[in-house]
Motif scaffolding. Structure first.
Motif, mmCIF file in Angstrom:
data_model
loop_
_atom_site.group_PDB
_atom_site.id
_atom_site.type_symbol
_atom_site.label_atom_id
_atom_site.label_comp_id
_atom_site.label_asym_id
_atom_site.label_seq_id
_atom_site.Cartn_x
_atom_site.Cartn_y
_atom_site.Cartn_z
ATOM 1 N N TYR A 30 -14.469 -41.081 10.864
ATOM 2 C CA TYR A 30 -15.633 -39.986 10.687
ATOM 3 C C TYR A 30 -16.408 -40.179 11.897
ATOM 4 N N ARG A 33 -14.937 -37.714 13.957
ATOM 5 C CA ARG A 33 -14.952 -36.282 13.476
ATOM 6 C C ARG A 33 -16.348 -35.567 13.506
ATOM 7 N N THR A 34 -17.385 -36.331 13.426
ATOM 8 C CA THR A 34 -18.875 -35.966 13.409
ATOM 9 C C THR A 34 -19.513 -36.083 14.679
ATOM 10 N N SER A 37 -21.019 -33.166 16.089
ATOM 11 C CA SER A 37 -22.301 -32.424 15.519
ATOM 12 C C SER A 37 -23.504 -32.880 16.197
ATOM 13 N N LEU A 270 -21.638 -32.235 8.084
ATOM 14 C CA LEU A 270 -20.778 -32.982 8.741
ATOM 15 C C LEU A 270 -20.833 -32.184 10.352
ATOM 16 N N THR A 271 -21.183 -30.885 10.377
ATOM 17 C CA THR A 271 -21.070 -30.123 11.457
ATOM 18 C C THR A 271 -22.581 -29.511 12.012
#
Length: 451
Positions: A30, A33-34, A37, A270-271
């Motif tokens: 994660y 993934r993040t 952001s 998350l974004t």
């Protein structure tokens, strides 16, 4: 001598060390993934990207991640976890690191898509490892522990990622994140083994893990008998009648729509969430990292409360309408509190409203229980696949929609959008799902009438 014998017969706890490896892998998963952001605000300024382009970059991960779920699951069935996990870790970490070396919109979109491809097998692999290392009566807790890494891990990592970017810039953030993945891939290969190959697991632990194998064999035999009976009534799960039920039934569409709306709130956090705090609310970058961790802690609490409290109510004999449906409806209702942030400039209140919303999202995390409660028994897999596919669309659509809504720098329409999705999810479970009862197939109805 007697004490030594007892120690030999006592199961070791190596499976919990393996669970620790999975938990940290989820945290790294994660993080990669993040981290986009966290980098978004600086990256946007440096590369002169529009909010629409940033929305497309955010959503690119979801394009390939959702499409590659089934192929990823197939790979997991054929490649051992000790080999597969380090390989996919190195691949997605390489894509993460390269993000820090490129300077074009197209390259960033392509790299985000690559990360989606390489991370796709990770969760099926986690599930397979837990199945191999834990007996059936410990698996639910093990799964809850490692999945909590996506919230509690990010809660503590968000400030760390912000500090890394402050020190090394957004390019350095991606490079450091990628290097962490390379190191973890090596650690995984050195320390992970399957149960029968792990020197730390004694025979007592292996017996403990395998305690329910006999039950499983018996269950498989029963399932084959049931499947044979079902096949006599239904030659194929993919009959026209079955597909009509899956895609036209009101109750099932209730959970499909609810899953999409549930994903909408999650994807925002998350974004676009750090960008919202820095660009729209004007918070100090370092301070925003610490404040951003609070909603993730709230979501983590919501996840735990929803699962344990719902199961507690079931054990007490409370109806499914209350024990299962109430957390969903209350959670969706709380998620609508995100709109409160539009009506205050007080930082404490803003974070409070956002934390309530994300807590509600965590509270609604038991959505998958409705697949087993509502779907026809012989179509649970098909219904679950439809729900997952429609829910995954939130990761593709929501970031782009928000990108369009905030074109002029005003995030209020975006928060209205997220609150509206939560409201639609609330109505979906309240009115479309209705009473909790299993959907029956036409053939089942005919059999009952004929009997």
């Amino acid at each position: 001598m007697q004490t030594a014998a007892l120690n030999i017969n006592k199961p070791t706890r190596t499976r919990f060390q393996i669970l620790g490896l999975i938990f940290l892998s989820v945290v790294i998963n994660y993080m990669d993934r993040t981290n986009i952001s966290v980098a978004a605000a600086a990256l946007t300024d440096d590369l002169q990207l529009t909010s629409i382009q940033m929305g497309l970059i955010f959503s690119a991960f979801g394009w390939t991640y959702s499409v590659c779920q089934i192929p990823g699951g197939i790979v997991v069935d054929f490649v051992k976890a000790r080999i597969l996990y380090p390989v996919i870790l190195v691949l997605w970490s390489a894509a993460t690191l390269i993000q820090g070396l490129v300077s074009s919109f197209g390259a960033l979109v392509g790299l985000r898509m690559a990360i989606g491809v390489f991370e796709a097998p990770s969760y099926p692999c986690n599930n397979k490892i837990v199945t191999n290392w834990f007996p059936e009566n410990e698996r639910a807790s093990a799964i809850a522990i490692y999945t909590s890494g996506q919230f509690i891990g990010l809660a503590f990592l968000m400030p760390v990622l912000v500090v890394i970017q402050d020190a090394f810039g957004w390019r350095g953030l991606f490079i450091v994140s990628g290097l962490v993945g390379f190191v973890w891939a090596a650690i995984w290969y050195v320390f992970y083994r399957d149960p029968e190959d792990h020197k730390g697991a004694n025979q007592a632990e292996l017996d403990h893990i395998a305690q329910d194998e006999v039950k499983i064999v018996e269950q498989v035999k029963e399932q084959k008998t049931e499947q044979k009976e079902v096949s006599e009534k239904n030659e194929s799960k993919l009959t026209k009648e079955n597909l009509k039920i899956v895609f036209s039934n009101q109750k099932l569409w209730g959970i499909y729509i609810g899953q999409f709306c549930l994903g909408g709130t999650l994807i925002f956090f998350l974004t676009w969430f750090p960008t919202y705090l820095v660009e729209y609310r004007g918070l100090d970058f370092i301070k925003s990292g610490f404040l951003a961790s609070i909603p993730f802690i709230a979501a983590f609490c919501g996840v735990l409360i929803s699962g344990f409290f719902s199961d507690f109510l079931v054990r007490k004999g409370v109806s499914k309408e209350v024990s299962r449906k109430a957390p969903m409806i209350i959670g969706m209702m709380l998620s609508m509190f995100i709109i409160g942030a539009n009506y205050t400039d007080d930082t404490t209140l803003i974070i409070t409203f956002l934390s309530i919303a994300f807590f509600g999202n965590g509270l609604s995390s038991i959505a998958w229980i409705f697949v087993s409660l509502l779907a026809p028994k012989q179509l649970i897999g098909l219904v679950g696949g439809c729900m997952n596919a429609i829910g995954s669309l939130a990761g593709v659509i929501v970031p782009v929609v928000i990108g369009f809504l905030v074109t002029d720098g005003d995030f209020r329409p975006a928060l209205f959008f997220i609150a509206s999705l939560a409201g639609i999810g609330f109505c979906s479970y309240l009115f479309l799902v209705g009473k909790i009862e299993r959907v029956t197939l036409p053939s089942d109805k005919a059999a009952v009438q004929g009997g």
